[in-house]
Scaffold this active site. Structure first.
Site, PDB file in Angstrom:
ATOM      1  N   LYS A   1     -18.587 -26.153  -8.378  1.00  0.00           N
ATOM      2  CA  LYS A   1     -17.851 -27.458  -8.355  1.00  0.00           C
ATOM      3  C   LYS A   1     -17.290 -27.930  -7.083  1.00  0.00           C
ATOM      4  O   LYS A   1     -17.054 -28.662  -6.512  1.00  0.00           O
ATOM      5  CB  LYS A   1     -16.590 -27.451  -9.452  1.00  0.00           C
ATOM      6  CG  LYS A   1     -17.061 -27.463 -10.781  1.00  0.00           C
ATOM      7  CD  LYS A   1     -15.905 -27.682 -11.582  1.00  0.00           C
ATOM      8  CE  LYS A   1     -16.264 -26.933 -13.046  1.00  0.00           C
ATOM      9  NZ  LYS A   1     -15.012 -26.906 -13.822  1.00  0.00           N
ATOM     10  N   GLY A   2     -16.884 -26.523  -6.180  1.00  0.00           N
ATOM     11  CA  GLY A   2     -16.038 -26.709  -5.007  1.00  0.00           C
ATOM     12  C   GLY A   2     -16.682 -27.537  -3.996  1.00  0.00           C
ATOM     13  O   GLY A   2     -16.136 -28.128  -3.105  1.00  0.00           O
TER      14      GLY A   2
ATOM     15  N   GLU B   1     -22.136 -25.087   0.883  1.00  0.00           N
ATOM     16  CA  GLU B   1     -21.406 -24.324  -0.175  1.00  0.00           C
ATOM     17  C   GLU B   1     -19.759 -24.713   0.655  1.00  0.00           C
ATOM     18  O   GLU B   1     -19.878 -25.002   1.847  1.00  0.00           O
ATOM     19  CB  GLU B   1     -21.444 -22.910  -0.162  1.00  0.00           C
ATOM     20  CG  GLU B   1     -20.467 -22.085  -0.624  1.00  0.00           C
ATOM     21  CD  GLU B   1     -20.266 -22.101  -2.123  1.00  0.00           C
ATOM     22  OE1 GLU B   1     -20.040 -23.144  -2.573  1.00  0.00           O
ATOM     23  OE2 GLU B   1     -20.300 -20.976  -2.822  1.00  0.00           O
ATOM     24  N   ASP B   2     -18.732 -24.709  -0.112  1.00  0.00           N
ATOM     25  CA  ASP B   2     -17.489 -24.939   0.181  1.00  0.00           C
ATOM     26  C   ASP B   2     -16.921 -23.927   1.131  1.00  0.00           C
ATOM     27  O   ASP B   2     -16.394 -24.226   1.990  1.00  0.00           O
ATOM     28  CB  ASP B   2     -16.442 -25.381  -1.038  1.00  0.00           C
ATOM     29  CG  ASP B   2     -16.427 -24.237  -1.896  1.00  0.00           C
ATOM     30  OD1 ASP B   2     -17.057 -23.308  -1.786  1.00  0.00           O
ATOM     31  OD2 ASP B   2     -15.608 -24.477  -2.981  1.00  0.00           O
TER      32      ASP B   2
ATOM     33  N   ASP C   1     -17.366 -16.291   1.547  1.00  0.00           N
ATOM     34  CA  ASP C   1     -16.251 -15.616   1.531  1.00  0.00           C
ATOM     35  C   ASP C   1     -16.674 -14.165   1.375  1.00  0.00           C
ATOM     36  O   ASP C   1     -17.247 -13.623   2.260  1.00  0.00           O
ATOM     37  CB  ASP C   1     -14.992 -15.902   0.407  1.00  0.00           C
ATOM     38  CG  ASP C   1     -13.652 -15.190   0.378  1.00  0.00           C
ATOM     39  OD1 ASP C   1     -13.638 -14.197   1.407  1.00  0.00           O
ATOM     40  OD2 ASP C   1     -12.966 -15.335  -0.466  1.00  0.00           O
TER      41      ASP C   1
ATOM     42  N   PHE D   1      -5.682 -17.208   1.052  1.00  0.00           N
ATOM     43  CA  PHE D   1      -6.342 -18.082  -0.013  1.00  0.00           C
ATOM     44  C   PHE D   1      -6.146 -19.254   0.262  1.00  0.00           C
ATOM     45  O   PHE D   1      -5.095 -20.007   0.196  1.00  0.00           O
ATOM     46  CB  PHE D   1      -5.810 -17.362  -1.627  1.00  0.00           C
ATOM     47  CG  PHE D   1      -6.266 -17.815  -2.643  1.00  0.00           C
ATOM     48  CD1 PHE D   1      -7.481 -17.421  -2.854  1.00  0.00           C
ATOM     49  CD2 PHE D   1      -5.542 -18.951  -3.296  1.00  0.00           C
ATOM     50  CE1 PHE D   1      -7.988 -17.943  -4.167  1.00  0.00           C
ATOM     51  CE2 PHE D   1      -6.419 -19.662  -4.327  1.00  0.00           C
ATOM     52  CZ  PHE D   1      -7.670 -19.002  -4.840  1.00  0.00           C
ATOM     53  N   VAL D   2      -7.093 -20.073   0.486  1.00  0.00           N
ATOM     54  CA  VAL D   2      -7.093 -21.744   0.667  1.00  0.00           C
ATOM     55  C   VAL D   2      -7.397 -22.459  -0.603  1.00  0.00           C
ATOM     56  O   VAL D   2      -8.253 -22.179  -1.648  1.00  0.00           O
ATOM     57  CB  VAL D   2      -8.008 -22.048   1.737  1.00  0.00           C
ATOM     58  CG1 VAL D   2      -7.359 -21.242   3.035  1.00  0.00           C
ATOM     59  CG2 VAL D   2      -9.340 -21.585   1.585  1.00  0.00           C
TER      60      VAL D   2
ATOM     61  N   ASP E   1     -10.070 -24.430  -5.144  1.00  0.00           N
ATOM     62  CA  ASP E   1      -9.209 -24.530  -6.281  1.00  0.00           C
ATOM     63  C   ASP E   1      -8.660 -23.158  -6.265  1.00  0.00           C
ATOM     64  O   ASP E   1      -8.996 -22.157  -5.868  1.00  0.00           O
ATOM     65  CB  ASP E   1      -9.977 -25.018  -7.423  1.00  0.00           C
ATOM     66  CG  ASP E   1     -10.755 -23.841  -8.129  1.00  0.00           C
ATOM     67  OD1 ASP E   1     -10.579 -23.487  -8.993  1.00  0.00           O
ATOM     68  OD2 ASP E   1     -11.800 -23.392  -7.400  1.00  0.00           O
TER      69      ASP E   1
ATOM     70  N   ARG F   1      -8.040 -29.049  -5.987  1.00  0.00           N
ATOM     71  CA  ARG F   1      -9.645 -29.320  -5.455  1.00  0.00           C
ATOM     72  C   ARG F   1      -9.300 -30.822  -4.890  1.00  0.00           C
ATOM     73  O   ARG F   1      -9.856 -31.231  -3.916  1.00  0.00           O
ATOM     74  CB  ARG F   1     -10.549 -29.661  -6.518  1.00  0.00           C
ATOM     75  CG  ARG F   1     -10.977 -28.319  -7.086  1.00  0.00           C
ATOM     76  CD  ARG F   1     -12.133 -28.416  -8.046  1.00  0.00           C
ATOM     77  NE  ARG F   1     -12.320 -27.329  -8.924  1.00  0.00           N
ATOM     78  CZ  ARG F   1     -13.262 -26.259  -8.675  1.00  0.00           C
ATOM     79  NH1 ARG F   1     -13.707 -26.351  -7.113  1.00  0.00           N
ATOM     80  NH2 ARG F   1     -13.442 -25.336  -9.463  1.00  0.00           N
TER      81      ARG F   1
END
Length: 185
Positions: free
Chosen positions: A48-49, A104-105, A108, A157-158, A164, A170
């Site tokens: 969803k991101g 992709e958001d 990582d 952590f963003v 989210d 979000r």
């Protein structure tokens, strides 16, 4: 429970402003348009991101293209990958012989994107490239690099602009660092 009015007090600092996001997305979108001119690529977003990034990128890439989405995750409400991938939705288009750009958001650990890239490559596309809004190399656990990246970020952590924590934050128009006390027990 997190309430909308609480969101800003949970942010330690803004890492990437709304203006910086949109400016850089336009730049990367123009590069994608130049690289894929005449190729009619298909952009595949990982839900969803990716939604805010995908929408902004779709407007920035001014060439004929198609859109599709899939849903796969390695996060189940926490701040770290579970290591287990949950596949929820496949793409609708046949990509054989097509140029595919995965949007992709955040890149990582790389495990989800590696899985998605390998899955799509098995379907016979002309090419598969990765375009990510954020690249966090310090989190990488697999050998994978983005072909296009808007921002490289530190190991924090963003949240925001699609990213989210437990499906909240979000809707923030920027990328911010979440205060550790929000997600630590």
């Amino acid at each position: 429970m997190i309430h909308p009015y609480d969101m800003m007090q949970d942010i330690d600092r803004v890492l990437v402003t709304e203006e910086e996001l949109h400016r850089r997305i336009r730049e990367v979108g123009a590069q994608l348009a130049a690289d894929y001119a005449g190729k009619r690529p298909i952009f595949v977003g990982i839900l969803k991101g990716v939604v805010p990034f995908f929408a902004a990128m779709a407007q920035a890439v001014q060439i004929p293209c198609q859109w599709d989405f899939l849903s796969v995750t390695s996060f189940e409400g926490g701040t770290h990958s579970t290591g287990q991938l949950t596949f929820r939705k496949d793409i609708d288009h046949d990509i054989a012989g097509r140029h595919v750009v995965i949007l992709e958001d955040i890149l990582d650990s790389g495990s989800t994107l590696k899985f998605v890239k390998e899955l799509l490559e098995r379907r016979g596309p002309a090419s598969v490239k990765i375009c990510t809004m954020l690249d966090k190399p310090s989190g990488r656990t697999v050998a994978l690099e983005a072909d296009y990246s808007c921002f490289t970020i530190p190991g924090a952590f963003v949240v925001g602009f699609g990213l989210d924590y437990d499906d909240y934050y979000r809707n923030l128009p920027f990328v911010g660092v979440l205060k550790p006390e929000v997600y630590q027990d």
